[in-house]
Design a protein around this motif. Structure first.
Motif, mmCIF file in Angstrom:
data_model
loop_
_atom_site.group_PDB
_atom_site.id
_atom_site.type_symbol
_atom_site.label_atom_id
_atom_site.label_comp_id
_atom_site.label_asym_id
_atom_site.label_seq_id
_atom_site.Cartn_x
_atom_site.Cartn_y
_atom_site.Cartn_z
ATOM 1 N N TYR A 90 0.832 -1.208 0.000
ATOM 2 C CA TYR A 90 0.000 0.000 0.000
ATOM 3 C C TYR A 90 0.868 1.261 0.000
ATOM 4 O O TYR A 90 0.654 2.183 -0.782
ATOM 5 C CB TYR A 90 -0.913 -0.014 1.224
ATOM 6 C CG TYR A 90 -1.873 1.157 1.293
ATOM 7 C CD1 TYR A 90 -2.966 1.231 0.433
ATOM 8 C CD2 TYR A 90 -1.700 2.180 2.212
ATOM 9 C CE1 TYR A 90 -3.845 2.296 0.486
ATOM 10 C CE2 TYR A 90 -2.577 3.250 2.279
ATOM 11 C CZ TYR A 90 -3.660 3.298 1.416
ATOM 12 O OH TYR A 90 -4.518 4.356 1.465
ATOM 13 N N LEU A 123 -8.648 -2.083 6.404
ATOM 14 C CA LEU A 123 -9.304 -0.899 5.826
ATOM 15 C C LEU A 123 -8.312 0.240 5.526
ATOM 16 O O LEU A 123 -8.319 0.795 4.432
ATOM 17 C CB LEU A 123 -10.409 -0.427 6.781
ATOM 18 C CG LEU A 123 -11.481 0.483 6.225
ATOM 19 C CD1 LEU A 123 -12.220 -0.183 5.089
ATOM 20 C CD2 LEU A 123 -12.463 0.848 7.331
ATOM 21 N N PRO A 124 -7.429 0.582 6.479
ATOM 22 C CA PRO A 124 -6.526 1.707 6.187
ATOM 23 C C PRO A 124 -5.322 1.347 5.328
ATOM 24 O O PRO A 124 -4.542 2.228 4.988
ATOM 25 C CB PRO A 124 -6.037 2.150 7.577
ATOM 26 C CG PRO A 124 -6.657 1.246 8.555
ATOM 27 C CD PRO A 124 -7.271 0.098 7.852
ATOM 28 N N LYS A 127 -6.554 -0.272 -0.977
ATOM 29 C CA LYS A 127 -7.334 0.692 -1.759
ATOM 30 C C LYS A 127 -8.809 0.446 -1.497
ATOM 31 O O LYS A 127 -9.611 1.366 -1.452
ATOM 32 C CB LYS A 127 -7.058 0.494 -3.255
ATOM 33 C CG LYS A 127 -5.835 1.213 -3.752
ATOM 34 C CD LYS A 127 -5.732 1.125 -5.264
ATOM 35 C CE LYS A 127 -6.420 2.278 -5.965
ATOM 36 N NZ LYS A 127 -6.148 2.270 -7.425
ATOM 37 N N HIS A 128 -9.150 -0.837 -1.348
ATOM 38 C CA HIS A 128 -10.529 -1.210 -1.070
ATOM 39 C C HIS A 128 -10.511 -2.663 -0.626
ATOM 40 O O HIS A 128 -9.567 -3.388 -0.912
ATOM 41 C CB HIS A 128 -11.370 -1.063 -2.343
ATOM 42 C CG HIS A 128 -12.853 -1.060 -2.086
ATOM 43 N ND1 HIS A 128 -13.449 -0.212 -1.191
ATOM 44 C CD2 HIS A 128 -13.856 -1.808 -2.598
ATOM 45 C CE1 HIS A 128 -14.763 -0.429 -1.182
ATOM 46 N NE2 HIS A 128 -15.032 -1.385 -2.020
ATOM 47 N N ASN A 129 -11.544 -3.082 0.084
ATOM 48 C CA ASN A 129 -11.634 -4.509 0.385
ATOM 49 C C ASN A 129 -13.083 -4.960 0.396
ATOM 50 O O ASN A 129 -14.008 -4.146 0.419
ATOM 51 C CB ASN A 129 -10.890 -4.863 1.679
ATOM 52 C CG ASN A 129 -11.406 -4.119 2.891
ATOM 53 O OD1 ASN A 129 -12.556 -3.695 2.944
ATOM 54 N ND2 ASN A 129 -10.555 -3.950 3.884
ATOM 55 N N TYR A 130 -13.269 -6.282 0.331
ATOM 56 C CA TYR A 130 -14.614 -6.836 0.173
ATOM 57 C C TYR A 130 -14.796 -8.045 1.081
ATOM 58 O O TYR A 130 -13.859 -8.824 1.275
ATOM 59 C CB TYR A 130 -14.824 -7.370 -1.250
ATOM 60 C CG TYR A 130 -14.597 -6.393 -2.367
ATOM 61 C CD1 TYR A 130 -15.647 -5.687 -2.931
ATOM 62 C CD2 TYR A 130 -13.317 -6.217 -2.906
ATOM 63 C CE1 TYR A 130 -15.446 -4.811 -3.991
ATOM 64 C CE2 TYR A 130 -13.104 -5.343 -3.962
ATOM 65 C CZ TYR A 130 -14.176 -4.649 -4.502
ATOM 66 O OH TYR A 130 -13.964 -3.791 -5.554
ATOM 67 N N ARG A 153 -3.437 5.267 -9.252
ATOM 68 C CA ARG A 153 -2.314 4.897 -8.398
ATOM 69 C C ARG A 153 -2.566 3.480 -7.918
ATOM 70 O O ARG A 153 -3.514 3.237 -7.167
ATOM 71 C CB ARG A 153 -2.263 5.850 -7.209
ATOM 72 C CG ARG A 153 -1.154 5.542 -6.247
ATOM 73 C CD ARG A 153 -1.184 6.548 -5.118
ATOM 74 N NE ARG A 153 -0.120 6.302 -4.172
ATOM 75 C CZ ARG A 153 0.153 7.103 -3.159
ATOM 76 N NH1 ARG A 153 -0.576 8.200 -2.968
ATOM 77 N NH2 ARG A 153 1.129 6.831 -2.333
ATOM 78 N N ASP A 301 -2.438 10.894 -8.205
ATOM 79 C CA ASP A 301 -3.271 10.931 -7.003
ATOM 80 C C ASP A 301 -3.369 12.383 -6.520
ATOM 81 O O ASP A 301 -2.402 12.948 -6.016
ATOM 82 C CB ASP A 301 -2.626 10.048 -5.928
ATOM 83 C CG ASP A 301 -3.411 10.055 -4.625
ATOM 84 O OD1 ASP A 301 -4.410 10.801 -4.527
ATOM 85 O OD2 ASP A 301 -3.024 9.314 -3.702
ATOM 86 N N ALA A 303 -4.611 13.616 -4.007
ATOM 87 C CA ALA A 303 -4.382 13.816 -2.576
ATOM 88 C C ALA A 303 -2.903 14.003 -2.252
ATOM 89 O O ALA A 303 -2.553 14.423 -1.153
ATOM 90 C CB ALA A 303 -4.948 12.646 -1.779
ATOM 91 N N GLU A 304 -2.025 13.676 -3.195
ATOM 92 C CA GLU A 304 -0.589 13.900 -2.958
ATOM 93 C C GLU A 304 -0.191 15.338 -3.266
ATOM 94 O O GLU A 304 0.889 15.781 -2.875
ATOM 95 C CB GLU A 304 0.261 12.934 -3.780
ATOM 96 C CG GLU A 304 0.163 11.482 -3.333
ATOM 97 C CD GLU A 304 0.492 11.297 -1.864
ATOM 98 O OE1 GLU A 304 1.147 12.169 -1.269
ATOM 99 O OE2 GLU A 304 0.075 10.271 -1.298
#
Lengths: 560, 169
Positions: A90, A123-124, A127-130, A153, A301, A303-304
């Protein structure tokens, strides 16, 4: 055709072009392992010694190939053992798919045996989880996970599959491998404003990172450097992005970056930052960073942008496409003054290096360089050896330096090297230290079992060198818990695992041992003995600025 | 560089765990959230989150950019306080005493608070309004004995026919 959930998982991986997966079986993933048995002619599974090793292997596979790495583990401890590996991926934006088993849906939430909330835990760091709670959603979820992992990204995505979903059946229709979301260039108005700023610059400096490798923008980068007559430096993640011997390339930046590279960035009036995130290990004290220069920042990204360093011009967009639009807007520069300054910095750096003699970490790396092929992947653990490797190893092709940058994970290297070897079919190299190797040497067993062609250069100084270096410089030489009085015989240890090894204390021995190692069919440990007080230099003290750079340490500081 | 209050409306897919994903991001990035509401929307697949926070312009941009990275987020828009209708609902329970009864009733009438429960010992009132109006009413009630307060946090819609469902972010 109707298939079980477990079969659907394996068939969907095959459908997505996955040929090798890494993992470790267990009770709540046993159905998937039964399917892996069934489809073993189409997909290879590498069993590691520990789930963490499997996660790092999937990561190394992805870094070396650019394709997503896949790791499979059971519920509970199997899943939690992946956590460091997922977090490593990550922080370094590595595409990875982690598939975990879990207790049946009707037992979820009851603290069943080996039940853990792995989606909550990760979670943190994903990118995503299921959590898949309907077998009909399984194949679409896996495809969506692949799309997410490789889009924009990149990063890891985790899919938790309860056991009853692995058993349940539904209709499966094969699909094509997914494509990433189409990359987009930054807004033209922003590119135009940035171009104007760059055109005014007299001392431009290009600073690139891992984003360059992800977006495959090497050609555009080199065109930019030529047009601007500009020197280039990179973050740890940018290493191998362009050939190390490129005349405009000054090497890595930051805390242990090349003197010339860090100083040139410090003196520049315009820093063109490409696919980087201005980590604190690069900037040092942010209040004193780039105070004389304008920063132009491109990253996929958003956010960067302006997160840690406020840029004069920031652009969200794919690096390659954005550079393609930027290049025609830039005027050709000839900057003899700036080039002279940079040459002066390079000369100063070289002068300091020439003073060293004997078997030093740097000379060991230069010796290793002579054995590296154009495509040899080199993985590292974390610590002094990692910085020595980053400073002195030479790469021709991208994706050949594989190192945990953001998380700085000791114990990353063995798994990563195994994954890189599996991805490239090349003999891989691991540069490690006695500390890092202590955390992942169990994976020697994996390398032996699967006959992974692997050369391990173990820089043994008997201490946790990086922490010791800090203790020497900043903690009054209180060597708290950094002296490893372990007396491990690494050559005997290698042989006990079924690998081979040799110890080197001089240049000649190192050369001979490396020669043997590169010719060996077995994984081979070259134990290189170095002094416990070797430093990684230069060093930008934590929270310091370029004015505080340490380029040499008095010998009495190290000796007494 | 001054701090100010922001209200941000976010459309997210309506699936389990979504609120956790959003708030977990706020927590780990250390955003200071003063109010957060979640509700269903006109379309069954979407929920709407209204976040209010204070900080610098750069904090707000960072918050929006981090939200944008969550795959469950479909749309984000900062709501301009002048161009939006914003309100909050409060239930407040105060002690019912003969000597203060009339004053409380007068205050409630002035603010348009409706009495929704009345007992020998307590009065519960419901007030809808801007956060400032509600703050002012609470402040007034502090002269008496407040037993309990429950506020929903703000909800907000833009004035006119614009919606946030198709915003380029």
């Amino acid at each position: 055709m109707k298939l079980s959930g477990a079969d659907i998982i394996v068939r969907t991986l095959i459908e997505q072009g996955i040929e090798t997966v890494f993992g470790y079986p267990g009770g709540q993933i046993i159905n998937v392992y039964d399917s892996l048995y069934k489809y073993q002619d189409e997909i290879k599974h590498i069993l590691t010694a520990h789930e963490q090793g499997a996660a790092h292997a999937a990561d190394g596979y992805a870094r070396a190939s650019g394709r997503p790495g896949v790791v499979i583990a059971t519920s509970g401890p199997g899943a939690t053992n992946l956590v460091t590996g997922i977090a490593t991926a990550y922080l370094d934006s590595v595409p990875m798919i982690a598939i975990t088993g879990n207790v049946p849906t009707y037992q979820l939430g009851t603290d069943s045996f080996q039940e853990i909330d792995i989606t909550g835990i990760t979670l943190p760091i994903t990118k995503h989880n299921y959590v898949v709670d309907d077998v009909n959603d399984l194949a679409p979820t896996i495809r969506e996970a692949f799309t997410l992992a490789i889009s924009g990204r990149p990063g890891p995505v985790l899919i938790d599959v309860p056991k009853d979903i692995q058993i349940a059946e539904c209709e499966y229709t094969p699909a094509e491998p997914v494509s990433p979301a189409p990359p987009q260039a930054a807004k033209l108005s922003r590119i135009e404003a940035a171009a104007e700023c760059i055109n005014q610059s007299q001392r431009p400096f290009i600073y690139f990172g891992g984003g360059l490798i992800t977006s495959d923008a090497q050609e555009e980068l080199l065109a930019l450097a030529e047009k601007l007559d500009a020197p280039m430096g990179c973050s740890l993640m940018g290493i191998s992005g362009i050939p190390t011997d490129h005349p405009r390339f000054l090497g890595m930046q930051g805390m242990h970056g090349h003197y010339a590279s860090s100083m040139a960035m410090h003196r520049a009036d315009c820093i063109i930052a490409l696919g980087v995130r201005f980590n604190d290990r690069v900037t040092g004290n942010r209040a004193k960073f780039a105070t004389h220069s304008k920063v132009v920042h491109i990253d996929v990204d958003g956010a960067e942008l302006d997160k840690t360093v406020a840029a004069a011009h920031s652009m969200r967009g794919d690096l390659k496409l954005t550079l393609q639009k930027l290049l025609p807007l830039l005027g050709e520069k000839h900057l003899p003054e700036w080039r002279k300054t940079v040459e002066g910095l390079k000369f100063e750096e070289q002068k300091a290096l020439d003073r060293q003699s004997g078997l030093t970490p740097r000379s060991a790396m230069l010796t290793l360089n002579r054995f590296l092929g154009e495509n040899t992947p080199v993985a590292t653990d974390v610590g002094q050896h990692q910085m020595w490797a980053a400073q002195s190893l030479c790469f021709k092709n991208k994706r050949r330096f594989i190192s945990s940058g953001g998380l700085g994970t000791m114990g990353f290297g063995m798994g990563a090297a195994i994954g890189a070897a599996a991805a490239t079919g090349e003999k891989a190299v691991l540069v490690t230290g006695d500390g890092g190797f202590g955390m992942d040497l169990n994976e020697l067993a994996t390398a032996v079992t699967y006959r992974v062609p692997l050369v391990i250069l173990l820089m043994n100084n008997g201490v946790l060198g990086m922490v010791r270096q800090w203790q020497t410089l900043f903690f009054n030489k209180h060597y708290s818990n950094t002296v490893l009085d372990r007396r491990t015989d690494f050559v005997a240890l290698a042989r006990a695992f079924g690998a081979d090894g040799e110890r080197a204390e001089t240049h000649e021995q190192l050369e001979a041992a490396l020669k043997k190692a590169f010719e060996s069919d077995l994984p081979f440990v070259v134990e290189c003995i170095i002094d416990k007080d070797e430093f990684v230099l230069p060093m930008l003290p934590p929270g310091g600025s370029m004015d505080d750079i340490i380029t040499k340490v008095d010998s009495e500081v190290q000796d007494d | 560089m001054t701090e100010r209050n922001f209200t941000i409306a976010v459309l997210v897919s309506n699936e389990s765990g979504v609120l956790n994903r959003v708030t977990s991001m706020f927590r780990r990035r250390r955003f200071n959230i003063s109010s957060l509401t979640v509700s269903e929307t006109e379309s069954p697949g979407l929920s709407r989150i209204t976040v209010s926070t204070s900080g610098l312009e750069s904090d707000k941009n960072q918050l929006i950019n981090q939200l944008y990275k969550l795959p469950v987020v479909c749309s984000i828009k900062e709501l301009d306080p002048i161009e939006s209708v914003t309100c909050e609902l409060m239930l407040i329970k105060v002690k019912n005493e003969p000597e203060t009864r009339a004053d409380i009733r007068d205050a409630a009438q002035a603010f348009g608070a409706k009495t929704v429960d009345y007992t020998r010992d307590s009065v519960t009132m419901r007030l809808t309004g801007t956060s400032r109006e509600i703050d002012a009413f609470v402040d007034l009630m502090r002269d008496y004995t407040i037993l309990e307060i429950c506020r929903t946090g703000i909800v907000s819609l833009e004035r006119g026919s614009t919606t946030i469902s198709k915003i380029e972010i």
